[in-house]
Design a protein around this motif. Structure first.
Motif, PDB file in Angstrom:
ATOM      1  N   GLU A 103       0.804  -1.348   0.102  1.00 45.11           N
ATOM      2  CA  GLU A 103      -0.035   0.013  -0.004  1.00 45.11           C
ATOM      3  C   GLU A 103       0.947   1.221  -0.078  1.00 45.11           C
ATOM      4  OE1 GLU A 103      -3.016   0.012   2.659  1.00 45.11           O
ATOM      5  OE2 GLU A 103      -3.990   1.815   2.287  1.00 45.11           O
ATOM      6  N   ILE A 104       0.585   2.189  -0.960  1.00 41.64           N
ATOM      7  CA  ILE A 104       1.287   3.451  -0.727  1.00 41.64           C
ATOM      8  C   ILE A 104       0.532   4.322   0.008  1.00 41.64           C
ATOM      9  CG2 ILE A 104       1.990   5.329  -2.478  1.00 41.64           C
ATOM     10  CD1 ILE A 104       3.614   2.700  -2.812  1.00 41.64           C
ATOM     11  N   THR A 105       1.315   5.045   0.934  1.00 45.60           N
ATOM     12  CA  THR A 105       0.396   5.871   1.700  1.00 45.60           C
ATOM     13  C   THR A 105       0.972   7.386   1.819  1.00 45.60           C
ATOM     14  OG1 THR A 105       2.056   5.607   3.682  1.00 45.60           O
ATOM     15  CG2 THR A 105       0.017   4.165   3.812  1.00 45.60           C
ATOM     16  N   ASN A 123     -11.211   6.479  -3.759  1.00 41.73           N
ATOM     17  CA  ASN A 123     -10.784   7.141  -2.614  1.00 41.73           C
ATOM     18  C   ASN A 123      -9.163   7.562  -2.481  1.00 41.73           C
ATOM     19  OD1 ASN A 123     -13.185   7.099  -1.298  1.00 41.73           O
ATOM     20  ND2 ASN A 123     -12.970   4.780  -1.019  1.00 41.73           N
ATOM     21  N   SER A 124      -8.690   7.476  -3.850  1.00 40.01           N
ATOM     22  CA  SER A 124      -7.259   7.760  -3.767  1.00 40.01           C
ATOM     23  C   SER A 124      -6.466   8.586  -2.560  1.00 40.01           C
ATOM     24  CB  SER A 124      -6.966   8.655  -5.108  1.00 40.01           C
ATOM     25  OG  SER A 124      -5.993   9.113  -5.333  1.00 40.01           O
ATOM     26  N   THR A 125      -5.478   7.859  -1.949  1.00 41.76           N
ATOM     27  CA  THR A 125      -4.821   8.598  -0.927  1.00 41.76           C
ATOM     28  C   THR A 125      -3.846   9.504  -1.556  1.00 41.76           C
ATOM     29  OG1 THR A 125      -4.682   6.492  -0.087  1.00 41.76           O
ATOM     30  CG2 THR A 125      -3.146   7.746   0.832  1.00 41.76           C
ATOM     31  N   ARG A 127      -4.402  11.441  -4.191  1.00 43.08           N
ATOM     32  CA  ARG A 127      -5.203  12.862  -4.411  1.00 43.08           C
ATOM     33  C   ARG A 127      -5.624  13.458  -3.361  1.00 43.08           C
ATOM     34  NH1 ARG A 127      -9.961  10.495  -6.146  1.00 43.08           N
ATOM     35  NH2 ARG A 127     -10.672  11.222  -3.984  1.00 43.08           N
ATOM     36  N   GLU A 128      -6.240  12.503  -2.297  1.00 41.80           N
ATOM     37  CA  GLU A 128      -6.809  13.184  -1.276  1.00 41.80           C
ATOM     38  C   GLU A 128      -5.699  14.008  -0.295  1.00 41.80           C
ATOM     39  OE1 GLU A 128      -9.122  10.426   1.059  1.00 41.80           O
ATOM     40  OE2 GLU A 128     -10.698  10.505  -0.669  1.00 41.80           O
ATOM     41  N   ARG A 129      -4.427  13.772  -0.426  1.00 37.75           N
ATOM     42  CA  ARG A 129      -3.467  14.404   0.330  1.00 37.75           C
ATOM     43  C   ARG A 129      -3.399  15.878  -0.281  1.00 37.75           C
ATOM     44  NH1 ARG A 129      -0.084  12.460   3.565  1.00 37.75           N
ATOM     45  NH2 ARG A 129       1.575  13.897   2.998  1.00 37.75           N
ATOM     46  N   HIS A 130      -3.847  16.044  -1.364  1.00 37.70           N
ATOM     47  CA  HIS A 130      -3.745  17.524  -2.090  1.00 37.70           C
ATOM     48  C   HIS A 130      -4.948  17.860  -2.775  1.00 37.70           C
ATOM     49  CE1 HIS A 130       0.669  16.757  -1.837  1.00 37.70           C
ATOM     50  NE2 HIS A 130       0.594  15.657  -2.434  1.00 37.70           N
ATOM     51  N   ALA A 131      -6.129  17.498  -1.711  1.00 39.47           N
ATOM     52  CA  ALA A 131      -7.562  17.626  -2.300  1.00 39.47           C
ATOM     53  C   ALA A 131      -7.585  19.272  -2.711  1.00 39.47           C
ATOM     54  CB  ALA A 131      -8.408  17.409  -1.200  1.00 39.47           C
ATOM     55  N   ASP A 255     -10.762   6.349 -11.814  1.00 39.67           N
ATOM     56  CA  ASP A 255     -11.825   6.905 -10.632  1.00 39.67           C
ATOM     57  C   ASP A 255     -11.166   7.730  -9.875  1.00 39.67           C
ATOM     58  OD1 ASP A 255     -13.800   5.208 -11.872  1.00 39.67           O
ATOM     59  OD2 ASP A 255     -14.074   4.153  -9.964  1.00 39.67           O
ATOM     60  N   ALA A 256      -9.745   7.781  -9.684  1.00 38.80           N
ATOM     61  CA  ALA A 256      -9.078   8.750  -8.999  1.00 38.80           C
ATOM     62  C   ALA A 256      -9.311  10.096  -9.521  1.00 38.80           C
ATOM     63  CB  ALA A 256      -7.591   8.495  -8.810  1.00 38.80           C
TER      64      ALA A 256
END
Ligand code: FAD
Length: 374
Positions: A103-105, A123-125, A127-131, A255-256
């Motif tokens: 898993e890439i966190t 739910n791309s991690t 992407r979400e880090r830079h929403a 989907d990301a």
């Protein structure tokens, strides 16, 4: 990318073990195959050989009629496990490394990579880090849906609309192997609550749905995927968009980057198409920033039409009662026209009549209950 230049050093990180995926089958249309033939003919050939093909659509309308359209657009179904196995095997044979259960966190774990492609889903991690940079927005669909399998192998793409004391509930299903089909069951939140589906565990939900859809299941069971506490996996569809699809050396695909309502069966084709478009942009321009900007601009414009169609299709189902007083033939014809942006604004019967006069809409066959479908 590996095909165009074997010197590329590519690793795919997948958090799940090999052979694990969610959902059942994937439906797709000729467009996916032709794009895949262009990007990688070998994969396209194997995917096609392992798919079930149909060229008719059937709508079962509770206690009224069964409507069929023969010789319509050709559609295909393939098991999700199978599709992933084919693509993974092909990637490996070209020299791509695949690391499962990794898993890439954080993108810092990938420091040193020239390019990071975030194909890590809705739910791309990454992407979400830079929403804020990506300008991510999500809209929740109104209807409830559950994604199920069955051992009944349908022989066409099937719609089934069932009327209950609490409103309509429907299913769209298609075969994805010789002994399995998959289907999404959907209804309004009022029908969902009225039928008590919000309170039932998965087993009870499935038992009730098997009764409601008995006419199309022919005694076959529905197969579910309960949550850890045994409750049924009812969801509302999330439409996700992003203002931009790249940041530095990070690019979003699939989907990301964007989701499209399942009722048009396009998400997988779009995800594969994004990847092929990105690879092509990188091939055409070896300046990373320029290639990513081109991918973002052009690919976004290219898929807008499909996203709009998905939006109107989802809306058609959310407004289903508007169409259920039509004759089965009219209703089925407008089901095929649900991507239209005009339809929500024009009385359905008038839309049908004008459309019929102008376009000479092909007439599907209508079979009253009890008569034999051709
Ligand atoms: C009910 C329903 C039915 C659908 N039916 C169809 C259909 O019939 N046809 C169709 O074309 N589309 C369909 N879709 C849409 C389709 O499933 C998606 O559009 C498609 O799967 C998107 O592919 P993807 O690779 O972008 O994302 P995903 O399929 O979500 O894959 C993302 C992958 O990334 C992995 N991952 C996530 N985070 C990490 C991380 N941090 N590190 C490592 N790995 C990670 C996940 O385990 C997963 O394997 C449907 C969708 C729904 C909800």
């Amino acid at each position: 990318m590996k095909r165009t230049d074997p010197a590329h050093d590519i690793t795919v990180y997948e958090r799940n073990p090999a052979g694990s995926t969610y959902g059942w089958g994937v439906t797709y249309w000729d467009e996916l195959l032709s794009n895949l033939y262009f990007a990688d003919p070998e994969s396209a050939q194997i995917v096609r050989e392992n798919s079930i093909r149909w060229d008719s659509w059937v709508a079962y309308i509770h206690e009224r009629a069964t409507v069929t359209a023969n010789d319509s657009d050709v559609g295909y179904g393939i098991g999700r496990h199978q599709l992933l196995a084919i693509l993974a095997e092909r990637a490996r044979s070209l020299g791509v490394r695949i690391e499962y259960e990794h898993e890439i966190t954080h993108e810092d774990e990938l420091a040193g990579a020239d390019l990071i492609v975030a194909g890590d889903g809705i739910n791309s991690t990454l992407r979400e880090r830079h929403a804020t940079h990506f300008g991510t927005q999500t809209t929740l669909g109104r209807n409830k849906y559950m994604w199920l399998g069955t051992t009944k192998a349908f022989d066409s793409f099937l719609f089934a609309f069932v009327e209950t004391d609490h409103g309509w509930i429907w299913c769209y299903g298609y075969p994805y192997s010789h002994d399995h089909s998959t289907g999404v069951i959907e209804c309004s939140p009022e029908t969902w609550k009225g039928l008590g589906l919000h309170q039932t565990h998965e087993a009870d939900s499935l038992a009730l749905l098997e009764k409601l859809f008995a006419d199309i299941l022919d005694g076959h069971p529905l197969l579910g995927r309960a949550l850890n506490d045994g409750s049924a996996h009812w969801l509302n569809f999330r439409t996700l968009t992003n203002r931009t699809w790249h940041r530095g050396n990070l690019a979003l695909v699939g989907d990301a980057a964007h989701t499209t309502h399942y009722s048009i069966g396009a998400g997988t084709a779009l995800a594969l198409g994004d990847a092929a478009f990105l690879a092509h942009s990188l091939y055409q321009d070896d300046r990373l920033e320029a290639a990513l900007a081109r991918y973002d601009r052009r690919r976004r414009a290219e898929i807008r039409r499909i996203q709009r169609a998905a939006h109107y299709s989802a809306q058609w189902y959310e407004n289903l009662p508007r169409y259920m007083d039509l004759s089965p033939l009219e209703m089925f014809t407008l089901l095929g026209k649900r991507h239209s942006r005009l339809l929500p604004h024009i009385p359905p019967r008038l839309y049908y009549q004008v459309g019929h006069a102008i376009e000479r809409l092909p007439s599907p066959g209508v079979f009253r209950r009890g008569s034999k479908a051709r």
